[in-house]
Design a protein around this motif. Structure first.
Motif, PDB file in Angstrom:
ATOM      1  N   UNK A 123       0.800  -1.221   0.000  1.00 13.09           N
ATOM      2  CA  UNK A 123       0.000   0.000   0.000  1.00 13.09           C
ATOM      3  C   UNK A 123       0.833   1.272   0.000  1.00 13.09           C
ATOM      4  N   UNK A 124       1.931   1.276   0.739  1.00 13.67           N
ATOM      5  CA  UNK A 124       2.707   2.498   0.930  1.00 13.67           C
ATOM      6  C   UNK A 124       4.178   2.286   0.608  1.00 13.67           C
ATOM      7  N   UNK A 125       4.805   3.361   0.140  1.00 15.46           N
ATOM      8  CA  UNK A 125       6.265   3.389   0.013  1.00 15.46           C
ATOM      9  C   UNK A 125       6.760   4.560   0.855  1.00 15.46           C
ATOM     10  N   UNK A 126       7.980   4.470   1.338  1.00 14.05           N
ATOM     11  CA  UNK A 126       8.499   5.466   2.272  1.00 14.05           C
ATOM     12  C   UNK A 126       9.858   6.008   1.830  1.00 14.05           C
ATOM     13  N   UNK A 127      10.168   5.904   0.546  1.00 12.29           N
ATOM     14  CA  UNK A 127      11.461   6.322   0.035  1.00 12.29           C
ATOM     15  C   UNK A 127      11.661   7.830   0.034  1.00 12.29           C
ATOM     16  N   UNK A 128      12.895   8.274  -0.154  1.00 10.74           N
ATOM     17  CA  UNK A 128      13.206   9.704  -0.128  1.00 10.74           C
ATOM     18  C   UNK A 128      12.508  10.508  -1.217  1.00 10.74           C
ATOM     19  N   UNK A 129      12.166   9.879  -2.351  1.00  9.98           N
ATOM     20  CA  UNK A 129      11.452  10.596  -3.415  1.00  9.98           C
ATOM     21  C   UNK A 129      10.120  11.164  -2.930  1.00  9.98           C
ATOM     22  N   UNK A 130       9.519  10.528  -1.926  1.00 10.63           N
ATOM     23  CA  UNK A 130       8.247  11.020  -1.393  1.00 10.63           C
ATOM     24  C   UNK A 130       8.373  12.435  -0.819  1.00 10.63           C
ATOM     25  N   UNK A 131       9.554  12.802  -0.354  1.00  9.31           N
ATOM     26  CA  UNK A 131       9.745  14.111   0.274  1.00  9.31           C
ATOM     27  C   UNK A 131       9.835  15.249  -0.740  1.00  9.31           C
ATOM     28  N   UNK A 132       9.910  14.915  -2.025  1.00  9.75           N
ATOM     29  CA  UNK A 132       9.970  15.970  -3.057  1.00  9.75           C
ATOM     30  C   UNK A 132       8.902  15.774  -4.126  1.00  9.75           C
ATOM     31  N   UNK A 133       7.865  14.990  -3.808  1.00 10.71           N
ATOM     32  CA  UNK A 133       6.837  14.699  -4.811  1.00 10.71           C
ATOM     33  C   UNK A 133       5.707  15.721  -4.844  1.00 10.71           C
ATOM     34  N   UNK A 134       5.763  16.733  -3.983  1.00  6.60           N
ATOM     35  CA  UNK A 134       4.718  17.751  -3.959  1.00  6.60           C
ATOM     36  C   UNK A 134       3.451  17.318  -3.248  1.00  6.60           C
ATOM     37  N   UNK A 135       3.451  16.141  -2.675  1.00  9.92           N
ATOM     38  CA  UNK A 135       2.279  15.617  -1.976  1.00  9.92           C
ATOM     39  C   UNK A 135       2.611  15.470  -0.492  1.00  9.92           C
ATOM     40  N   UNK A 136       2.104  16.351   0.368  1.00  9.11           N
ATOM     41  CA  UNK A 136       2.429  16.263   1.791  1.00  9.11           C
ATOM     42  C   UNK A 136       1.830  15.053   2.500  1.00  9.11           C
TER      43      UNK A 136
END
Length: 181
Positions: free
Chosen positions: A45-58
């Motif tokens: 269901x979820x991923x927690x990688x570093x790309x999530x911090x710059x995807x524009x989705x808080x």
């Protein structure tokens, strides 16, 4: 009379000098790489990688993968060429707007109480954060010329499940770096 003209001439010359150009307004940098010291394992269901911090989705986040509270773990963003960093903006926790079956993700997970902000040139400083949902702005004064910035977790507000069990996951929902070239 040359004596009277000389001061007048100097005054006119000084009035003709150009005012310095205004400094350019800071802009958000475009990143070429985001990396982290670790990441929490992804599931179906979820991923927690570093790309999530710059995807524009808080509502997504980088979650560190250490077995403890994640002290010393970091997120780093890089860009092409040295630029003057004026601000680092971040959401120092897991910001889900709606509680889900696990509850409020902000209080469920650790939030960053204090981080070390480290620049590629070696300058660093510690920055405290209030335990409030949303964006937090770190002003870099004076601006720092850098090719990357690293946010290192130094202290946390502890997370707890609805049942009162300690949850030891720390991370960052979003990060932005602002400055000028």
């Amino acid at each position: 009379d040359r004596g009277e003209d000389a001061p007048k001439g100097r005054e006119e010359a000084s009035q003709r000098q150009q005012a310095p150009a205004p400094a350019p307004d800071p802009e958000q940098f475009r990143y070429v790489q985001v990396s982290a010291s670790s990441e929490y394992p992804s599931n179906r269901t979820y991923s927690y990688g570093p790309d999530n911090a710059i995807d524009g989705n808080p509502e997504t986040w980088w979650g560190e993968g250490a077995e403890d509270d994640g002290l010393g773990e970091y997120l780093q963003v890089s860009w092409t060429g040295a630029k003057d960093v004026h601000e680092v903006r971040l959401i120092p926790g897991y910001l889900k707007y709606e509680a889900d079956k696990y509850g409020d993700r902000w209080t469920l997970n650790n939030r960053i109480r204090k981080a070390e902000i480290l620049f590629s040139g070696g300058r660093s400083f510690e920055q405290p954060f209030e335990d409030t949902k949303g964006w937090h702005t770190v002003v870099v004064d004076p601006p720092e010329e850098a090719e990357w910035v690293r946010v290192i977790v130094r202290d946390i507000y502890p997370g707890y499940s609805r049942k009162g069990t300690r949850v030891k996951d720390s991370g960052i929902s979003e990060i932005e770096v602002w400055g000028v070239e």
